[in-house]
Write a protein that holds these residues in place. Structure first.
Motif, PDB file in Angstrom:
ATOM      1  N   HIS A 491       7.345   7.547  -1.771  1.00 31.39           N
ATOM      2  CA  HIS A 491       7.085   6.565  -0.720  1.00 31.39           C
ATOM      3  C   HIS A 491       7.220   5.145  -1.251  1.00 31.39           C
ATOM      4  O   HIS A 491       7.838   4.283  -0.599  1.00 31.39           O
ATOM      5  N   ASN A 494      10.620   3.998  -1.389  1.00 30.46           N
ATOM      6  CA  ASN A 494      11.327   4.026  -0.096  1.00 30.46           C
ATOM      7  C   ASN A 494      12.306   5.201   0.000  1.00 30.46           C
ATOM      8  O   ASN A 494      13.398   5.063   0.548  1.00 30.46           O
ATOM      9  N   ASP A 498      10.918   7.925   7.686  1.00 28.14           N
ATOM     10  CA  ASP A 498       9.909   7.126   8.360  1.00 28.14           C
ATOM     11  C   ASP A 498       9.039   8.019   9.240  1.00 28.14           C
ATOM     12  O   ASP A 498       9.492   8.542  10.258  1.00 28.14           O
ATOM     13  N   SER A 502       4.178   3.650   6.644  1.00 31.17           N
ATOM     14  CA  SER A 502       4.201   2.245   6.233  1.00 31.17           C
ATOM     15  C   SER A 502       3.363   1.391   7.175  1.00 31.17           C
ATOM     16  O   SER A 502       2.619   0.502   6.743  1.00 31.17           O
ATOM     17  N   SER A 524      -2.657   1.211  -0.578  1.00 38.20           N
ATOM     18  CA  SER A 524      -1.331   0.595  -0.570  1.00 38.20           C
ATOM     19  C   SER A 524      -0.709   0.589  -1.961  1.00 38.20           C
ATOM     20  O   SER A 524       0.515   0.635  -2.099  1.00 38.20           O
TER      21      SER A 524
END
Length: 806
Positions: A491, A494, A498, A502, A524
């Motif tokens: 994650h 990236n 999706d 995020s 985070s």
């Protein structure tokens, strides 16, 4: 060298001689009476052969005859791990061949199942453990035993405990005989059993001397020979004691109550986190008109409530305050001490520093405004949280300027009033309900009204993660069977599709377990716990067990109960009934805000942490720290010296990291301590138990039977739908686990704390403050949680085929 006389061992040779030999050598250097002996070093064990010639020569120097052969591992007699009884000892060994065989047997005991399990529990790496062996002349003991310079049961440093029995002390150490038990408190000891008053006095003096010289409470093995001479056989730190409170200049015994268990945080705070928490907590208490000295004990926050206990005007109100802000266990401890003459009320004017349980005009205006217009109060709270979330953060160009900004941010309280008084209003109306509903509704009915509570940011977070799980259904198999740490790395790079994660982290990524500690990584930064929780959600296949439906059912039950109780109250007591109805409605409109204050404060912690890590990166680049996050193991003044003078703080950080790791392994934390280290709960009568039913405090209504899942770390916990979560405590970082749990059991907490609040809102039964729940209940056991009765019943023992999960 393979063999060393005990008198020849230096302070720096622990790695060669192990803990026991090093401790005996320390006693000899202090001039204490220790049986003659020698040590077969770890170098010989590493090669695997007993150095026969050297050992027998040393044995001859002892004069032959019976000796004690005792293990002395490098991981033995540590400050936090005694390894008591985990490795072997052989007494009365006589003759060359028997001695050599006993040494080999001691070496072999390094690798027994019990020693391996103990090292794993203590966090000691197996490849670092080495075994030396101590050989000493046997003492012809008339009486022997153990001496603790602090009471190991209560933690009191003002008591010395002695256990003794005739003959060798092994029967006492192994627990195979009923020893004579003595507690010495500084008064003249009573002569009874196998020890004279003179011997007890001598033992007390020795213990006091050793504790002073060695710098910590000691666990001492001793023996009196048939001539009445006292011999010391071992002295090591008592490893089970919780750290004592710092010395206070104030008079008399002091009472310290722990704050963290109500917030769902029993783990220690990092040093930087502790300094931040102190200032935050002081500001929060000041807003309530409270002045409380806050101290660090074992990395946990404790408040000194002694002055409030002794003040006639506050002591009774203090007990009521404890129920809301500290929980049932702390409340019971304070109530117990109200009858203790050491905390008797002192007449006269209130002394400086006494907690003033009062509120000012600003508080009254804020509370009344929220009660009058709850929707407007909620809107102000939400607007302030959103302002904090989107507030731009500046990064100064120099390390010194970054540090200035960190120090300034710790003093800011902007926007506090917009949040604190609506939150307080919700807490007050919830606290007012029980007396208003007395004789009208049961406790269980009152708790039902608190279920499915709207406007709770933690509930909103959990349900938002459920929506992420729904979007992730096409990737279910990947998310279920890929390790969470690999998913987290993907994650952050990236590399994942999706699924809305995020956006979730943008809103809630400043959260984590133990999130009030600025030294703890946020989701985070490390989303591994989030992927663990997603996997738990993806295991839910029954539509009726979907978290959003459970929440809706709990809300419907609450609204129905509210209407019924309001009508019942008006019918029984018209005037008070109308007031009860008003408070019931305001509870539904305002109590959900209780999480908002903490959530809002996390944004300031997020920014402060970010700036500290930037400073840490600069100090790492210049070689003053090993790692960027080492900055969290410093205080702000130390950080200032590093930035301005270039002080190398790596050694200090290493020591604190070791202490922090040691405290992380601690399973229990006292909720209330006296200044001599006494755990107040140990002074209270133990609750009756039949061995199958555990008693706590009901916190969320309902009754459920299911398999237990004991969890101590939510970051890696897997919990199947319907399992009952058994945990030491819970904070908002734990609550996503509730979405699949059938019930909740904790060892600490308060009815209005985070965990029980969320449990009620999901409609799952909860019992809190169950002493020793995580030890007395095992994963896989069938248990029944009764939130109305406040009991947990163990229906059957764990089966052997159940997979255990720590």
């Amino acid at each position: 060298m393979d063999v060393l006389e005990l008198t020849a061992i230096d302070r720096g040779q622990r790695d060669q001689v192990g803990g026991k030999a090093a401790g005996l050598a320390a006693l000899l250097r202090l001039g204490e009476r220790v049986p003659d002996g020698f040590c077969v070093t770890t170098e010989a064990q590493h090669r695997g052969e007993v150095p026969r010639a050297e050992v027998l020569a040393a044995y001859d120097r002892l004069g032959g005859g019976p000796v004690a052969v005792r293990s002395s591992a490098t991981a033995e007699d540590l400050p936090d791990a005694s390894f008591a009884g985990q490795q072997d000892t052989y007494l009365g060994v006589t003759g060359a061949e028997e001695l050599l065989e006993a040494i080999r047997a001691c070496w072999d005991s390094l690798h027994t199942e019990r020693a391996i399990a103990y090292r794993e529990a203590a966090g000691v790496a197996h490849d670092t453990a080495r075994m030396a062996v101590v050989v000493q002349r046997m003492v012809d003991a008339e009486v022997a035993g153990v001496l603790f310079t602090a009471n190991p049961l209560t933690g009191s440093r003002s008591e010395t405990v002695v256990d003794a029995a005739p003959g060798l002390g092994t029967a006492v150490v192994d627990g195979t005989t009923a020893a004579d038990h003595y507690v010495l408190d500084g008064t003249d000891p009573e002569e009874r059993g196998c020890l004279t008053s003179a011997q007890l006095t001598e033992l007390g003096d020795v213990g006091e001397r050793l504790q002073h010289e060695l710098g910590a409470p000691q666990d001492v093995e001793w023996a009196y020979d048939r001539g009445g001479t006292l011999w010391l056989l071992q002295s090591r730190p008592i490893t089970t004691l919780f750290p004592a409170p710092p010395q206070s200049e104030k008079p008399g015994p002091r009472l310290y109550v722990e704050f963290g268990h109500v917030q769902g945080m029993l783990q220690p705070a990092t040093p930087m986190g502790m300094s931040t928490l102190k200032s935050m907590l002081a500001g929060m208490l000041a807003s309530f008109g409270l002045t409380v000295e806050i101290v660090d004990i074992g990395g946990r926050l404790y408040g000194d409530l002694t002055d409030a206990m002794r003040d006639p005007s506050t002591r009774q109100r203090l007990v009521k305050l404890m129920a809301v802000d500290f929980g049932p266990r702390a409340q019971a401890a304070v109530e117990h001490l109200l009858n203790d003459p050491r905390f008797a009320p002192e007449q006269g004017a209130r002394r400086r520093g006494t907690a003033a349980l009062t509120t000012g005009p600003k508080a009254v205006a804020g509370i009344l405004g929220a009660l009058a217009r709850p929707a407007a109060a909620r809107a102000r709270v939400c607007a302030e949280i959103e302002r904090l979330r989107q507030q731009p953060v500046a990064d100064p160009s120099t390390t010194a300027e970054l540090l200035d900004l960190v120090e300034e941010s710790g003093q800011s309280s902007a926007g506090l009033d917009a949040i604190v008084w609506p939150v307080v209003s919700g807490l007050l109306v919830s606290a007012a309900l029980p007396p208003l509903l007395k004789g009208i509704a049961s406790d269980d009915e009152g708790r039902t009204v608190l279920g499915g509570m709207p406007h709770n940011v933690t509930i909103e977070m959990d349900l938002a993660l459920w929506q992420v799980a729904q979007r992730a259904m096409p990737y279910r198999e990947i998310l279920l069977h890929t390790p969470p740490d690999e998913l987290a790395a993907a994650h952050l790079a990236n590399e994942l599709p999706d699924i809305g994660l995020s956006a979730f982290l943008d809103m809630y990524g400043n959260r984590s377990a133990a999130e009030v500690d600025i030294g703890v990584p946020r989701w985070s930064e490390d989303p591994m716990p989030v992927f663990t929780m997603l996997a738990n959600y993806l295991r839910v296949t029954d539509p009726e067990q979907a978290p959003d439906r459970r929440f809706e059912r709990a809300a419907a039950r609450a609204e129905a109960m509210l209407a019924e109780l309001a009508q019942r109250a008006r019918r029984k007591r018209p005037v008070r009934g109308r007031l009860a109805g008003f408070f019931l409605r305001r509870t539904r409109e305002l109590s959900g805000l209780r999480e908002a204050g903490k959530f809002a404060g996390l944004y300031a912690l997020r920014d402060r942490r970010r700036h500290l890590l930037l400073i840490g990166a600069d100090l790492q680049a210049t070689g003053l720290l090993e790692r960027t996050d080492d900055v969290m193991f410093l205080t702000l003044p130390e950080l200032r010296t590093a930035v301005e003078r270039g002080d190398d703080l790596r050694e200090a950080v290493a020591g604190r990291r070791s202490e922090y790791a040691r405290e992380l392994r601690r399973r229990t934390v006292p909720v209330a301590l006296l200044s001599d280290g006494t755990d107040v709960e140990t002074l209270m009568p133990a609750p009756a138990s039949d061995g199958h039913t555990l008693t706590g405090t009901g916190a969320a209504s309902g009754r459920v039977t299911g398999r237990a899942r004991v969890v101590r770390d939510p970051a890696s916990a897997s919990i199947e739908p319907g399992e009952i979560l058994v945990a030491p405590t819970t904070d908002p970082g734990w609550t996503p686990l509730f979405l699949t749990a059938g019930g909740l059991v904790t060892e600490t907490g308060a009815v209005m704390a985070h965990g029980p609040t969320v449990a009620r809102e999901y409609g799952i039964p909860a019992v809190i403050c169950v002493p020793g729940a995580t030890e007395r209940i095992r994963t896989g056991q069938l248990i029944t949680v009764d939130g109305a009765a406040g009991t947990v019943t163990i229906e059957q023992p764990v089966t052997t085929d159940v997979t255990m999960n720590p």
